[in-house]
Design an enzyme around this catalytic site. Structure first.
Site, PDB file in Angstrom:
ATOM      1  N   GLY A 104     -37.654 -46.269 -10.490  1.00  0.00           N
ATOM      2  CA  GLY A 104     -38.996 -46.872 -10.562  1.00  0.00           C
ATOM      3  C   GLY A 104     -39.053 -48.346 -10.228  1.00  0.00           C
ATOM      4  N   GLY A 105     -37.901 -49.043 -10.229  1.00  0.00           N
ATOM      5  CA  GLY A 105     -37.869 -50.443  -9.785  1.00  0.00           C
ATOM      6  C   GLY A 105     -38.720 -51.374 -10.630  1.00  0.00           C
ATOM      7  N   THR A 106     -39.116 -52.477 -10.014  1.00  0.00           N
ATOM      8  CA  THR A 106     -39.836 -53.550 -10.713  1.00  0.00           C
ATOM      9  C   THR A 106     -41.147 -53.051 -11.311  1.00  0.00           C
ATOM     10  OG1 THR A 106     -38.929 -55.114  -9.103  1.00  0.00           O
ATOM     11  CG2 THR A 106     -40.796 -55.871 -10.429  1.00  0.00           C
ATOM     12  N   CYS A 107     -41.938 -52.371 -10.500  1.00  0.00           N
ATOM     13  CA  CYS A 107     -43.295 -52.000 -10.919  1.00  0.00           C
ATOM     14  C   CYS A 107     -43.279 -51.208 -12.223  1.00  0.00           C
ATOM     15  CB  CYS A 107     -43.959 -51.195  -9.803  1.00  0.00           C
ATOM     16  SG  CYS A 107     -45.555 -50.540 -10.257  1.00  0.00           S
ATOM     17  N   LYS A 158     -49.471 -54.349 -17.656  1.00  0.00           N
ATOM     18  CA  LYS A 158     -50.803 -53.801 -17.920  1.00  0.00           C
ATOM     19  C   LYS A 158     -50.865 -53.152 -19.293  1.00  0.00           C
ATOM     20  CE  LYS A 158     -50.920 -55.489 -14.670  1.00  0.00           C
ATOM     21  NZ  LYS A 158     -50.095 -55.994 -13.558  1.00  0.00           N
ATOM     22  N   ARG A 166     -41.397 -64.569  -6.163  1.00  0.00           N
ATOM     23  CA  ARG A 166     -40.233 -63.681  -6.192  1.00  0.00           C
ATOM     24  C   ARG A 166     -39.556 -63.704  -4.826  1.00  0.00           C
ATOM     25  NH1 ARG A 166     -40.069 -60.059 -10.329  1.00  0.00           N
ATOM     26  NH2 ARG A 166     -39.183 -58.383  -9.056  1.00  0.00           N
ATOM     27  N   ALA A 226     -47.267 -53.256  -5.196  1.00  0.00           N
ATOM     28  CA  ALA A 226     -46.690 -51.926  -5.359  1.00  0.00           C
ATOM     29  C   ALA A 226     -47.324 -50.914  -4.402  1.00  0.00           C
ATOM     30  CB  ALA A 226     -46.884 -51.469  -6.803  1.00  0.00           C
ATOM     31  N   HIS A 255     -76.176 -45.369 -12.252  1.00  0.00           N
ATOM     32  CA  HIS A 255     -76.659 -46.305 -13.274  1.00  0.00           C
ATOM     33  C   HIS A 255     -76.456 -45.697 -14.665  1.00  0.00           C
ATOM     34  CE1 HIS A 255     -79.193 -49.294 -15.229  1.00  0.00           C
ATOM     35  NE2 HIS A 255     -79.800 -48.295 -15.848  1.00  0.00           N
TER      36      HIS A 255
HETATM   37  C1  LIG Z   1     -44.750 -58.998 -13.830  1.00  0.00           C
HETATM   38  C2  LIG Z   1     -45.132 -58.286 -12.563  1.00  0.00           C
HETATM   39  C3  LIG Z   1     -46.345 -57.628 -12.491  1.00  0.00           C
HETATM   40  C4  LIG Z   1     -46.712 -56.964 -11.339  1.00  0.00           C
HETATM   41  N1  LIG Z   1     -47.908 -56.328 -11.308  1.00  0.00           N
HETATM   42  C5  LIG Z   1     -48.298 -55.701 -10.179  1.00  0.00           C
HETATM   43  C6  LIG Z   1     -49.535 -55.011 -10.138  1.00  0.00           C
HETATM   44  O1  LIG Z   1     -50.277 -54.965 -11.114  1.00  0.00           O
HETATM   45  N2  LIG Z   1     -49.878 -54.382  -8.993  1.00  0.00           N
HETATM   46  C7  LIG Z   1     -49.084 -54.417  -7.881  1.00  0.00           C
HETATM   47  O2  LIG Z   1     -49.451 -53.854  -6.862  1.00  0.00           O
HETATM   48  N3  LIG Z   1     -47.893 -55.058  -7.898  1.00  0.00           N
HETATM   49  C8  LIG Z   1     -47.487 -55.683  -9.017  1.00  0.00           C
HETATM   50  N4  LIG Z   1     -46.270 -56.309  -9.043  1.00  0.00           N
HETATM   51  C9  LIG Z   1     -45.433 -56.295  -7.819  1.00  0.00           C
HETATM   52  C10 LIG Z   1     -44.700 -54.945  -7.684  1.00  0.00           C
HETATM   53  O3  LIG Z   1     -43.954 -54.711  -8.847  1.00  0.00           O
HETATM   54  C11 LIG Z   1     -43.804 -54.973  -6.465  1.00  0.00           C
HETATM   55  O4  LIG Z   1     -44.577 -55.306  -5.328  1.00  0.00           O
HETATM   56  C12 LIG Z   1     -43.153 -53.618  -6.227  1.00  0.00           C
HETATM   57  O5  LIG Z   1     -42.377 -53.255  -7.327  1.00  0.00           O
HETATM   58  C13 LIG Z   1     -42.269 -53.669  -4.972  1.00  0.00           C
HETATM   59  O6  LIG Z   1     -41.632 -52.457  -4.801  1.00  0.00           O
HETATM   60  P1  LIG Z   1     -40.312 -52.339  -3.951  1.00  0.00           P
HETATM   61  O7  LIG Z   1     -40.028 -50.863  -3.867  1.00  0.00           O
HETATM   62  O8  LIG Z   1     -40.401 -53.095  -2.710  1.00  0.00           O
HETATM   63  O9  LIG Z   1     -39.159 -53.055  -4.801  1.00  0.00           O
HETATM   64  P2  LIG Z   1     -38.726 -53.025  -6.336  1.00  0.00           P
HETATM   65  O10 LIG Z   1     -39.749 -52.429  -7.195  1.00  0.00           O
HETATM   66  O11 LIG Z   1     -38.255 -54.394  -6.659  1.00  0.00           O
HETATM   67  O12 LIG Z   1     -37.493 -52.004  -6.361  1.00  0.00           O
HETATM   68  C14 LIG Z   1     -36.280 -52.257  -5.737  1.00  0.00           C
HETATM   69  C15 LIG Z   1     -35.209 -51.366  -6.360  1.00  0.00           C
HETATM   70  O13 LIG Z   1     -34.044 -51.426  -5.562  1.00  0.00           O
HETATM   71  C16 LIG Z   1     -32.894 -51.446  -6.396  1.00  0.00           C
HETATM   72  N5  LIG Z   1     -31.819 -52.041  -5.610  1.00  0.00           N
HETATM   73  C17 LIG Z   1     -31.761 -53.297  -5.070  1.00  0.00           C
HETATM   74  N6  LIG Z   1     -30.666 -53.422  -4.302  1.00  0.00           N
HETATM   75  C18 LIG Z   1     -30.005 -52.235  -4.359  1.00  0.00           C
HETATM   76  C19 LIG Z   1     -28.827 -51.738  -3.766  1.00  0.00           C
HETATM   77  N7  LIG Z   1     -28.105 -52.471  -2.911  1.00  0.00           N
HETATM   78  N8  LIG Z   1     -28.449 -50.473  -4.066  1.00  0.00           N
HETATM   79  C20 LIG Z   1     -29.180 -49.695  -4.903  1.00  0.00           C
HETATM   80  N9  LIG Z   1     -30.319 -50.104  -5.477  1.00  0.00           N
HETATM   81  C21 LIG Z   1     -30.730 -51.360  -5.193  1.00  0.00           C
HETATM   82  C22 LIG Z   1     -33.342 -52.272  -7.586  1.00  0.00           C
HETATM   83  O14 LIG Z   1     -32.521 -51.986  -8.698  1.00  0.00           O
HETATM   84  C23 LIG Z   1     -34.791 -51.810  -7.765  1.00  0.00           C
HETATM   85  O15 LIG Z   1     -34.873 -50.714  -8.637  1.00  0.00           O
HETATM   86  C24 LIG Z   1     -45.850 -56.959 -10.204  1.00  0.00           C
HETATM   87  C25 LIG Z   1     -44.617 -57.609 -10.274  1.00  0.00           C
HETATM   88  C26 LIG Z   1     -44.255 -58.261 -11.439  1.00  0.00           C
HETATM   89  C27 LIG Z   1     -42.937 -58.942 -11.500  1.00  0.00           C
END
Ligand SMILES: Cc1cc2nc3c(=O)[nH]c(=O)nc-3n(C[C@H](O)[C@H](O)[C@H](O)COP(=O)(O)OP(=O)(O)OC[C@H]3O[C@@H](n4cnc5c(N)ncnc54)[C@H](O)[C@@H]3O)c2cc1C
Length: 472
Positions: free
Chosen positions: A40-43, A52, A274, A326, A451
């Protein structure tokens, strides 16, 4: 697990896991490499979802604090926030959703390979820790390694007193005082959360206004509301130094009047943006063209190396920057998976990506701001409608803010919609569809809005653009 796949996705954030599921749905033999202990990563784990969740707690507290207005019989003494329960509930939501991704992987026959993925030559991914192995990839590798918090010169994140969103999301007590550095989406969301929870909050922004990517009218309204809520707003202010001690942080700053100033707080939350994650990926060795640490891609999201695409927070097209959102990363993941499966590539219109900022009052926006539309040479027409004139907003006791439509006069086309106020992050969906369908203001006027709903503000703003909203 097979060591030969059609598609291997590195990273399981909203870009990576969605790309993997779509590839699986389209019959491609797919693996997703993730080195964190959860999908699930950052989101899902540290971003959209947990913030949220905290904001919903803040909203619940707001209702309780206004108990007299609502006729609740709680009584003053009982109102407060239990951070342990906040964390328990937040963690339960996160766990449910990350478990859901694991379930969807199984359903769509996507293998989760646990470990760090490295580009190891044409059509090859090496897993350098965890499930160590070498995988050959028949069709394409998708890099979706995302982003991580970054600081600015003079400020070292110690994760104890000088923290990022990763630590703030897990705080078990409400800070007495908090300085938030940076007023992008992350900064203003945490400022809202902790002010509502009872912290003394100061937000510092280097640029002259809060949420600098939003329309100027939205920035002004947010600043007005923040000040009313008791959040100290310091714009055009540059923090030059921060020193963490055992009990707090001392800051030095160049204030908006050019003089130097000092501040102190229990915590400093650094929300200055970031940066890309490419450590251990072997991107440069593999020959990927990089740009300030980001992976450079073309409009079809292909890197400079054939057979390697990239999506999400880790990519750039060059200038201007790629929004870190996200839903955008997911849209890119789907587009790439479909291209790999042989479907036509459906290009993403980056002028039509909606953004939600979940501060209080919340912000929803899509398309060009008034200033951007003027800079592109459009003869601009504006329509604005305040939520205070809406029945539904009064019922909800949330009357701050407005909807602003930016259109051009020649064809009456809507170029952007910017809103701040109740449910703006939901209302922006209608505006996004309007832009997608190249809708005119006239069509939005003729679209009947139910409405009483908050969405009436969108219809009324369209009326206003043509010279007269009914209710203002
Ligand atoms: C506090 C906060 C609130 C946010 N709120 C929102 C929101 O409300 N709405 C919205 O649209 N966006 C929001 N965002 C932004 C959103 O989280 C990111 O845009 C989104 O997660 C990006 O997705 P991604 O798949 O590019 O990367 P990420 O979600 O960062 O995932 C990358 C994944 O890759 C993995 N990884 C990295 N390198 C390697 C490797 N070499 N091998 C294996 N795994 C690896 C990491 O462990 C991670 O799990 C928010 C961000 C933060 C920090």
């Amino acid at each position: 697990m097979a060591s030969e796949y059609d598609v291997v996705v590195i990273g399981s954030g909203t870009g990576g896991y969605v790309a993997a599921i779509r590839a699986g749905q389209l019959g491609l033999k797919t693996a997703c490499v993730e080195r964190a202990s959860v999908l699930g990563g950052t989101c899902l784990n540290w971003g959209c979802i947990p913030t949220k969740a905290l904001l919903e707690h803040a909203h619940a507290l707001k209702i309780a604090q206004d108990w007299k207005e609502w006729g609740l019989t709680i009584g003053e003494a009982a109102i407060g926030i239990d951070m342990n329960q906040v964390q328990v509930r937040k963690d339960k939501i996160v766990k449910g959703l990350t478990g859901g991704v694991e379930f969807l992987f199984k359903k769509n026959k996507v293998d989760w390979i646990k470990g760090s993925g490295r580009l190891a030559g044409k059509g090859t991914v090496e897993i350098t820790d965890g499930d160590k192995q070498t995988i050959s990839v028949k069709k394409e590798i998708i890099v979706a390694t995302g982003s991580q918090p970054r600081s600015i010169p003079g400020i070292e994140i110690d994760k104890k007193r000088i923290i990022t969103s990763d630590e703030a999301i897990g705080l078990k007590t409400v800070p007495k005082s908090l300085v938030v550095l940076g007023s992008g989406a992350v900064g203003v969301e945490f400022a809202s959360i902790f002010r509502r929870f009872g912290s003394d909050v100061t937000i510092i922004e280097l640029l002259p206004r809060l949420v600098p990517v939003e329309d100027e009218a939205v920035s002004a309204e947010l600043e007005r509301s923040f000040r009313k809520q008791g959040i100290k707003v310091l714009t055009a202010t540059k923090v030059t130094r921060a020193k963490a001690g055992a009990n707090g942080v001392e800051l030095e700053a160049q204030m908006s009047d050019g003089k130097s100033g000092k501040l102190s707080a229990e915590y400093l939350l650094v929300a200055t943006g970031r940066g890309p994650v490419t450590s251990g990926l072997g991107a440069e060795e593999a020959g990927l063209q990089m740009d300030r640490g980001y992976i450079r891609v073309d409009p079809q999201l292909r890197t400079s190396v054939p057979g390697v695409s990239a999506v999400g927070d880790v990519i750039t097209f060059g200038q201007p920057g790629h929004p870190q959102l996200a839903h955008l990363s997911s849209a890119e993941g789907i587009a790439v998976a479909e291209r790999i499966a042989g479907q036509e590539f459906r290009p993403i219109n980056y002028d039509q990506v909606p953004a939600g900022t979940y501060c209080d009052p919340e912000i929803g926006s899509v398309g060009l701001t008034e200033a951007e539309a003027k800079a592109r040479g459009f003869d601009v027409r504006i329509g604005t409608f305040k939520f205070s004139a809406l029945g539904r907003a009064r019922i909800a006791n949330e009357t701050e803010g407005f909807v602003k439509i930016v259109a051009e006069k020649k064809y009456d086309e809507i170029l952007g919609v910017h809103m701040i106020g109740p449910r703006s992050t939901e209302l922006v969906a209608e505006a996004t569809l309007a832009l997608r369908l190249e809708c005119t203001v006239e069509e939005l006027i003729r679209t009947i809005h139910a409405h009483p709903t908050m969405s009436e503000a969108v219809g009324e703003a369209a009326h206003a653009a043509h010279g007269g909203a009914i209710h203002s």
